[in-house]
Design a protein around this motif. Structure first.
Motif, PDB file in Angstrom:
ATOM      1  N   UNK A 124       0.853  -1.192   0.000  1.00 47.46           N
ATOM      2  CA  UNK A 124       0.000   0.000   0.000  1.00 47.46           C
ATOM      3  C   UNK A 124       0.893   1.249   0.000  1.00 47.46           C
ATOM      4  N   UNK A 125       1.883   1.272   0.886  1.00 49.69           N
ATOM      5  CA  UNK A 125       2.789   2.420   1.004  1.00 49.69           C
ATOM      6  C   UNK A 125       3.600   2.598  -0.286  1.00 49.69           C
ATOM      7  N   UNK A 126       4.072   1.506  -0.828  1.00 49.00           N
ATOM      8  CA  UNK A 126       4.867   1.536  -2.055  1.00 49.00           C
ATOM      9  C   UNK A 126       4.064   2.132  -3.217  1.00 49.00           C
ATOM     10  N   UNK A 127       2.802   1.746  -3.302  1.00 52.27           N
ATOM     11  CA  UNK A 127       1.973   2.259  -4.405  1.00 52.27           C
ATOM     12  C   UNK A 127       1.712   3.756  -4.258  1.00 52.27           C
ATOM     13  N   UNK A 128       1.562   4.229  -3.038  1.00 48.50           N
ATOM     14  CA  UNK A 128       1.358   5.678  -2.827  1.00 48.50           C
ATOM     15  C   UNK A 128       2.581   6.411  -3.386  1.00 48.50           C
ATOM     16  N   UNK A 129       3.760   5.895  -3.048  1.00 53.00           N
ATOM     17  CA  UNK A 129       5.013   6.513  -3.483  1.00 53.00           C
ATOM     18  C   UNK A 129       5.137   6.487  -5.013  1.00 53.00           C
ATOM     19  N   UNK A 130       4.835   5.349  -5.615  1.00 52.46           N
ATOM     20  CA  UNK A 130       5.043   5.222  -7.059  1.00 52.46           C
ATOM     21  C   UNK A 130       4.024   6.032  -7.859  1.00 52.46           C
ATOM     22  N   UNK A 131       2.793   6.073  -7.384  1.00 52.06           N
ATOM     23  CA  UNK A 131       1.803   6.892  -8.100  1.00 52.06           C
ATOM     24  C   UNK A 131       2.165   8.366  -7.997  1.00 52.06           C
ATOM     25  N   UNK A 132       2.667   8.756  -6.840  1.00 51.55           N
ATOM     26  CA  UNK A 132       3.031  10.164  -6.674  1.00 51.55           C
ATOM     27  C   UNK A 132       4.249  10.507  -7.536  1.00 51.55           C
ATOM     28  N   UNK A 133       5.195   9.590  -7.654  1.00 53.08           N
ATOM     29  CA  UNK A 133       6.355   9.809  -8.534  1.00 53.08           C
ATOM     30  C   UNK A 133       5.895   9.950  -9.985  1.00 53.08           C
ATOM     31  N   UNK A 134       5.043   9.036 -10.445  1.00 51.11           N
ATOM     32  CA  UNK A 134       4.566   9.076 -11.833  1.00 51.11           C
ATOM     33  C   UNK A 134       3.810  10.384 -12.098  1.00 51.11           C
ATOM     34  N   UNK A 135       2.982  10.808 -11.144  1.00 47.34           N
ATOM     35  CA  UNK A 135       2.218  12.051 -11.311  1.00 47.34           C
ATOM     36  C   UNK A 135       3.145  13.261 -11.370  1.00 47.34           C
ATOM     37  N   UNK A 136       4.146  13.301 -10.492  1.00 44.07           N
ATOM     38  CA  UNK A 136       5.107  14.424 -10.487  1.00 44.07           C
ATOM     39  C   UNK A 136       5.822  14.528 -11.826  1.00 44.07           C
ATOM     40  N   UNK A 137       6.275  13.379 -12.334  1.00 41.22           N
ATOM     41  CA  UNK A 137       7.025  13.387 -13.589  1.00 41.22           C
ATOM     42  C   UNK A 137       6.127  13.804 -14.760  1.00 41.22           C
ATOM     43  N   UNK A 138       4.884  13.330 -14.737  1.00 41.01           N
ATOM     44  CA  UNK A 138       3.941  13.708 -15.800  1.00 41.01           C
ATOM     45  C   UNK A 138       3.659  15.212 -15.753  1.00 41.01           C
ATOM     46  N   UNK A 139       3.519  15.758 -14.559  1.00 47.58           N
ATOM     47  CA  UNK A 139       3.285  17.205 -14.419  1.00 47.58           C
ATOM     48  C   UNK A 139       4.432  17.989 -15.033  1.00 47.58           C
ATOM     49  N   UNK A 140       5.656  17.529 -14.770  1.00 46.68           N
ATOM     50  CA  UNK A 140       6.823  18.225 -15.338  1.00 46.68           C
ATOM     51  C   UNK A 140       6.770  18.158 -16.873  1.00 46.68           C
ATOM     52  N   UNK A 141       6.450  16.978 -17.391  1.00 46.86           N
ATOM     53  CA  UNK A 141       6.400  16.812 -18.851  1.00 46.86           C
ATOM     54  C   UNK A 141       5.306  17.680 -19.477  1.00 46.86           C
ATOM     55  N   UNK A 142       4.212  17.877 -18.757  1.00 48.47           N
ATOM     56  CA  UNK A 142       3.131  18.721 -19.288  1.00 48.47           C
ATOM     57  C   UNK A 142       3.622  20.161 -19.409  1.00 48.47           C
ATOM     58  N   UNK A 143       4.409  20.596 -18.434  1.00 46.46           N
ATOM     59  CA  UNK A 143       4.944  21.966 -18.474  1.00 46.46           C
ATOM     60  C   UNK A 143       5.928  22.097 -19.653  1.00 46.46           C
ATOM     61  N   UNK A 144       6.759  21.077 -19.830  1.00 44.20           N
ATOM     62  CA  UNK A 144       7.791  21.110 -20.884  1.00 44.20           C
ATOM     63  C   UNK A 144       7.157  21.109 -22.286  1.00 44.20           C
ATOM     64  N   UNK A 145       6.084  20.352 -22.447  1.00 45.09           N
ATOM     65  CA  UNK A 145       5.436  20.265 -23.770  1.00 45.09           C
ATOM     66  C   UNK A 145       6.385  19.703 -24.809  1.00 45.09           C
ATOM     67  N   UNK A 146       6.501  20.407 -25.950  1.00 42.78           N
ATOM     68  CA  UNK A 146       7.362  19.915 -27.053  1.00 42.78           C
ATOM     69  C   UNK A 146       8.740  20.563 -27.037  1.00 42.78           C
ATOM     70  N   UNK A 147       9.035  21.323 -26.004  1.00 44.47           N
ATOM     71  CA  UNK A 147      10.310  22.037 -25.966  1.00 44.47           C
ATOM     72  C   UNK A 147      11.491  21.064 -25.881  1.00 44.47           C
ATOM     73  N   UNK A 148      12.295  21.037 -26.935  1.00 38.17           N
ATOM     74  CA  UNK A 148      13.378  20.049 -27.012  1.00 38.17           C
ATOM     75  C   UNK A 148      14.410  20.211 -25.890  1.00 38.17           C
ATOM     76  N   UNK A 149      14.730  21.474 -25.583  1.00 37.42           N
ATOM     77  CA  UNK A 149      15.686  21.743 -24.508  1.00 37.42           C
ATOM     78  C   UNK A 149      15.146  21.234 -23.168  1.00 37.42           C
TER      79      UNK A 149
END
Ligand code: OFO
Length: 169
Positions: A124-149
């Motif tokens: 249960x604890x592990x899944x909380x951590x992994x879902x939060x990691x995946x969400x954080x990384x996706x949020x960053x990618x949404x901000x980056x968009x198509x910017x190659x840099x």
């Protein structure tokens, strides 16, 4: 002794963890081929972790007098449109695993199997951590968009993001 119904659910969880491991290996290979070596390393490490989760369950089932089964695995998905797509898929896979963990926990309470219930709290604890990691990384990618840099820096810094999100574990 382990309750049969719970043994069956744990074997299904063994398969899900093993599938996640293979899936992340396929994602690692996709990222490597696209030149994202940081992301490739990230998913390689995730694949190793998932394998450990699978083995931890197998050892537990056998120790409790049950029989852990090595399942057959389907070929994982190995084609993605973008890094965003890749990490969206990562989050979805983790959500599937979380739902199954929750189902086992629920079933344990129904049949009063407090031993397995207690064991599953780690997942249960592990899944909380992994879902939060995946969400954080996706949020960053949404901000980056198509910017190659931005994508270049994401790939370079992904290990740091991972360490920050998991508290360095
Ligand atoms: Fe096994 O930790 Fe996620 O799926």
């Amino acid at each position: 002794m382990i309750i049969k119904e719970i043994e069956k659910a744990l074997n299904a969880q063994i398969k899900l963890e093993g599938m996640a491991s293979l899936q992340y290996l396929a994602m690692s290979s996709w990222a490597e081929a696209k030149g994202y070596s940081g992301v490739a390393k990230f998913f390689y490490n995730q694949a190793e972790e998932e394998r450990e989760h699978m083995v931890k369950l197998m050892v537990f089932v056998n120790e409790r007098g049950g029989r852990a089964e090595v399942p057959a695995f389907e070929k994982p998905k190995d084609d993605f449109d973008s890094l965003n797509h890749l990490f969206q898929f990562f989050l979805e896979k983790e959500q599937v695993v979380t739902n199954h963990v929750n189902e086992i926990v629920f079933n344990c309470l129904q049949v009063k199997d407090y031993t397995v219930h207690n064991f599953m709290q780690w997942y249960v604890a592990e899944q909380i951590e992994e879902e939060s990691l995946a969400t954080d990384l996706l949020d960053k990618l949404k901000i980056i968009g198509d910017d190659k840099g931005g994508l270049y820096m994401f790939d370079r810094d992904i290990e740091t993001f991972q360490a920050e999100s998991t508290g360095g574990e």
